[in-house]
Write a protein that holds these residues in place. Structure first.
Motif, PDB file in Angstrom:
ATOM      1  N   VAL A 157      32.495  99.264 128.611  1.00 15.82           N
ATOM      2  CA  VAL A 157      31.892  98.034 128.052  1.00 15.82           C
ATOM      3  C   VAL A 157      32.281  97.929 126.570  1.00 15.82           C
ATOM      4  O   VAL A 157      32.210  98.914 125.835  1.00 15.82           O
ATOM      5  CB  VAL A 157      30.358  98.048 128.200  1.00 15.82           C
ATOM      6  N   ASN A 158      32.646  96.718 126.130  1.00 16.22           N
ATOM      7  CA  ASN A 158      32.987  96.530 124.706  1.00 16.22           C
ATOM      8  C   ASN A 158      31.743  96.686 123.841  1.00 16.22           C
ATOM      9  O   ASN A 158      30.653  96.281 124.237  1.00 16.22           O
ATOM     10  CB  ASN A 158      33.554  95.113 124.470  1.00 16.22           C
ATOM     11  N   ALA A 159      31.946  97.196 122.637  1.00 21.47           N
ATOM     12  CA  ALA A 159      30.823  97.433 121.722  1.00 21.47           C
ATOM     13  C   ALA A 159      29.973  96.179 121.535  1.00 21.47           C
ATOM     14  O   ALA A 159      28.744  96.232 121.538  1.00 21.47           O
ATOM     15  CB  ALA A 159      31.354  97.913 120.372  1.00 21.47           C
ATOM     16  N   ASN A 160      30.641  95.011 121.429  1.00 17.65           N
ATOM     17  CA  ASN A 160      29.834  93.801 121.156  1.00 17.65           C
ATOM     18  C   ASN A 160      29.089  93.294 122.389  1.00 17.65           C
ATOM     19  O   ASN A 160      28.373  92.289 122.327  1.00 17.65           O
ATOM     20  CB  ASN A 160      30.686  92.687 120.525  1.00 17.65           C
ATOM     21  N   ASP A 161      29.223  94.000 123.514  1.00 15.20           N
ATOM     22  CA  ASP A 161      28.410  93.663 124.703  1.00 15.20           C
ATOM     23  C   ASP A 161      27.327  94.718 124.948  1.00 15.20           C
ATOM     24  O   ASP A 161      26.720  94.762 126.023  1.00 15.20           O
ATOM     25  CB  ASP A 161      29.314  93.578 125.949  1.00 15.20           C
ATOM     26  N   CYS A 162      27.103  95.589 123.918  1.00 15.28           N
ATOM     27  CA  CYS A 162      26.126  96.679 124.065  1.00 15.28           C
ATOM     28  C   CYS A 162      24.899  96.466 123.185  1.00 15.28           C
ATOM     29  O   CYS A 162      25.017  95.975 122.051  1.00 15.28           O
ATOM     30  CB  CYS A 162      26.746  98.013 123.660  1.00 15.28           C
ATOM     31  N   VAL A 163      23.742  96.898 123.702  1.00 12.91           N
ATOM     32  CA  VAL A 163      22.506  96.989 122.909  1.00 12.91           C
ATOM     33  C   VAL A 163      22.129  98.463 122.815  1.00 12.91           C
ATOM     34  O   VAL A 163      22.121  99.171 123.824  1.00 12.91           O
ATOM     35  CB  VAL A 163      21.345  96.210 123.573  1.00 12.91           C
ATOM     36  N   VAL A 164      21.860  98.904 121.589  1.00 15.19           N
ATOM     37  CA  VAL A 164      21.435 100.294 121.349  1.00 15.19           C
ATOM     38  C   VAL A 164      19.925 100.315 121.147  1.00 15.19           C
ATOM     39  O   VAL A 164      19.359  99.390 120.560  1.00 15.19           O
ATOM     40  CB  VAL A 164      22.137 100.845 120.071  1.00 15.19           C
TER      41      VAL A 164
END
Ligand SMILES: O=P(O)(O)OC[C@H]1O[C@@H](O)[C@H](O)[C@@H](O)[C@@H]1O
Ligand SMILES: [Mg+2]
Length: 213
Positions: A157-164
């Protein structure tokens, strides 16, 4: 669009921050080192070795003494971990993990802890995770972004599609540096740099996060 949630472990999935405190306190007492809750706050999210360096402050120890001290701390910590059960999953987290799985949003762990896998196992949560990045996965610990970048890579998954989801200032900083949106759990003073801030895990509002993503 949000395709993955990446969770820190200690202080997010379960309150092991308290057990780390108890284990470091015992070691500090034995080694006659000053250790307080204030100092413990600085340890949130960072590796075992970086934590000991902070506790040692200007007290010099050899590499072999440091290795032995980390092992003694970890032995105490592992003993304390024997007491945790499914009941120690923080409020709202199990429901959130189930909801994410139902929505086919990837669920990944990204922790500095080398005990992370064993803790998830004790909590019965392994089946709800698509991948695990832990204290063995990367060299540089938070606030370096490495563990979050590694975690996202594990599920493609691309970083900008992730929630931390993080409770530590170092973790919020690492997530932002990785190019991800971050939910911070805790006081403004600690996690104010997050995109969303909540006082505790029960207040995480998945619908709101997905709408605002
Ligand atoms: O000693 P372990 O289990 O490898 O944990 C390393 C670090 O893991 C982090 O998740 C904790 O917030 C830190 O307090 C801890 O030092
Ligand atoms: Mg944490």
């Amino acid at each position: 669009m949000c395709k993955a949630f990446i969770f820190d472990l200690d202080g997010v999935i379960t309150d092991t921050a308290e057990l780390h405190f108890q284990a470091w306190s015992k070691l500090a007492l034995e080694e006659n080192l000053v250790f307080t809750r204030e100092i413990n706050e600085q340890l949130r999210g960072i590796s075992r070795r970086d934590s000991l360096d902070i506790i040692l402050a200007e007290n010099v120890r050899s590499e072999s003494q440091i290795a032995k001290m980390m092992e003694r701390k970890n032995d105490v910590y592992l003993d304390l971990l024997n007491s945790i059960t499914k009941d120690d999953i923080l409020p709202g987290i199990l429901e959130l993990l189930l909801e994410l799985n139902a929505r086919q949003i990837k669920v990944v762990l990204a922790s500095a802890s080398r005990n992370a896998r064993g803790i998830l196992l004790r909590l019965g949560l392994i089946p709800l995770f698509d991948a695990i990045a832990d204290g063995w996965s990367v060299e540089r610990s938070k606030p370096a972004p490495d563990v979050f970048i590694h975690a996202a890579g594990q599920v493609g998954v691309n970083a900008n599609d992730c929630v931390v989801v993080e409770d530590a200032q170092a973790g919020v900083e690492a997530g932002k540096t990785a190019g991800m949106k971050v939910i911070g759990i805790g006081p403004e003073s600690r996690v104010g740099a997050a995109d969303w801030r909540v006082d505790d895990t029960a207040a995480i509002n998945l619908k709101q996060v997905l709408e605002q993503f």
